[in-house]
Design a protein around this motif. Structure first.
Motif, short mmCIF file in Angstrom:
data_model
loop_
_atom_site.label_atom_id
_atom_site.label_comp_id
_atom_site.label_asym_id
_atom_site.label_seq_id
_atom_site.Cartn_x
_atom_site.Cartn_y
_atom_site.Cartn_z
N GLN A 138 39.13 -14.01 67.71
CA GLN A 138 37.87 -14.49 68.30
C GLN A 138 36.83 -13.37 68.32
N ASN A 141 35.54 -12.91 64.78
CA ASN A 141 34.64 -14.00 64.39
C ASN A 141 33.26 -13.86 65.03
N LEU A 142 33.23 -13.50 66.31
CA LEU A 142 31.95 -13.37 67.01
C LEU A 142 31.12 -12.21 66.46
N ARG A 150 30.98 -19.42 62.10
CA ARG A 150 31.86 -19.50 63.28
C ARG A 150 32.25 -20.95 63.55
N TYR A 151 31.28 -21.86 63.45
CA TYR A 151 31.58 -23.28 63.70
C TYR A 151 32.56 -23.82 62.65
N PHE A 154 35.95 -22.50 63.39
CA PHE A 154 36.49 -23.20 64.55
C PHE A 154 37.03 -24.58 64.15
N TYR A 173 31.63 -21.06 73.54
CA TYR A 173 32.75 -20.33 72.94
C TYR A 173 32.32 -19.63 71.65
N LEU A 174 31.46 -20.30 70.90
CA LEU A 174 30.99 -19.75 69.61
C LEU A 174 29.83 -18.78 69.80
#
Length: 186
Positions: A138, A141-142, A150-151, A154, A173-174
């Motif tokens: 995570q 990704n961020l 990122r979406y 996910f 979260y994203l």
């Protein structure tokens, strides 16, 4: 319900029937209604939970908003590792986003299991490593992907969450605004 858990832990290390019986006897079954907490910020995490049904969210309150850091589905474990390991107050919350059933294992019962059968340390190590990997993924990704990437990541990694988690939680979260998530989804 416990069969899936037994099959899972047997893939980690080879437990005897007696070991499995000890483990199952140490578990306590609980139900947490939607919106209720497994752990609140400031409490000390003294137990692990293994979800048999439902959905939970790890989050912090930032500027009055719930900002998710992770989600847990069926067959996931939930715990605040930092709090559990150090005995300090948790800096996060864990709450049910759906009515959730889980087996819990207290730190006292875990210590008893370890005293009887050191093989149980393999479980603790395995799940600690999985938690670290999820947190690292995570964070990566961020910091390295743009909002659209990122979406899509996910959606690929957690397709079942797209239908079960409110969009504003997914956006938080994203690390994006709900309006931006709406644009990306179009």
């Amino acid at each position: 319900m416990v069969d899936k858990l037994i099959a899972e832990i047997n893939t980690i290390t080879d437990f005897s029937k007696e070991d499995i019986t000890l483990f199952i006897e140490a578990l306590e079954e609980k139900t947490i209604p939607k919106g209720e907490h497994f752990l609140k910020e400031g409490q000390i995490s003294t137990r692990f939970g293994y979800l048999t049904s439902g959905l939970m969210m790890y989050y912090k309150i930032i500027e009055g908003n719930e900002v998710p850091s992770d989600f847990a589905l069926e067959h996931d474990w939930v715990v605040s590792l930092k709090s559990y390991t150090t005995g300090s107050a948790s800096d996060m919350n864990i709450k049910a986003l759906e009515d959730t059933r889980l087996f819990t294992l207290s730190n006292i019962k875990m210590d008893e299991l370890l005293a009887i059968q050191p093989k149980f340390m393999a479980l603790r190590s395995y799940y600690t490593e999985l938690s670290f990997i999820r947190i690292s993924r995570q964070t990566y990704n961020l910091t390295t992907l743009d909002a659209k990437q990122r979406y899509y990541k996910f959606m690929t990694d957690y397709p079942e969450l797209i239908k079960r988690v409110p969009q504003y939680h997914i956006a938080a979260y994203l690390g994006i605004k709900p309006q931006s998530l709406s644009r990306i989804r179009k």
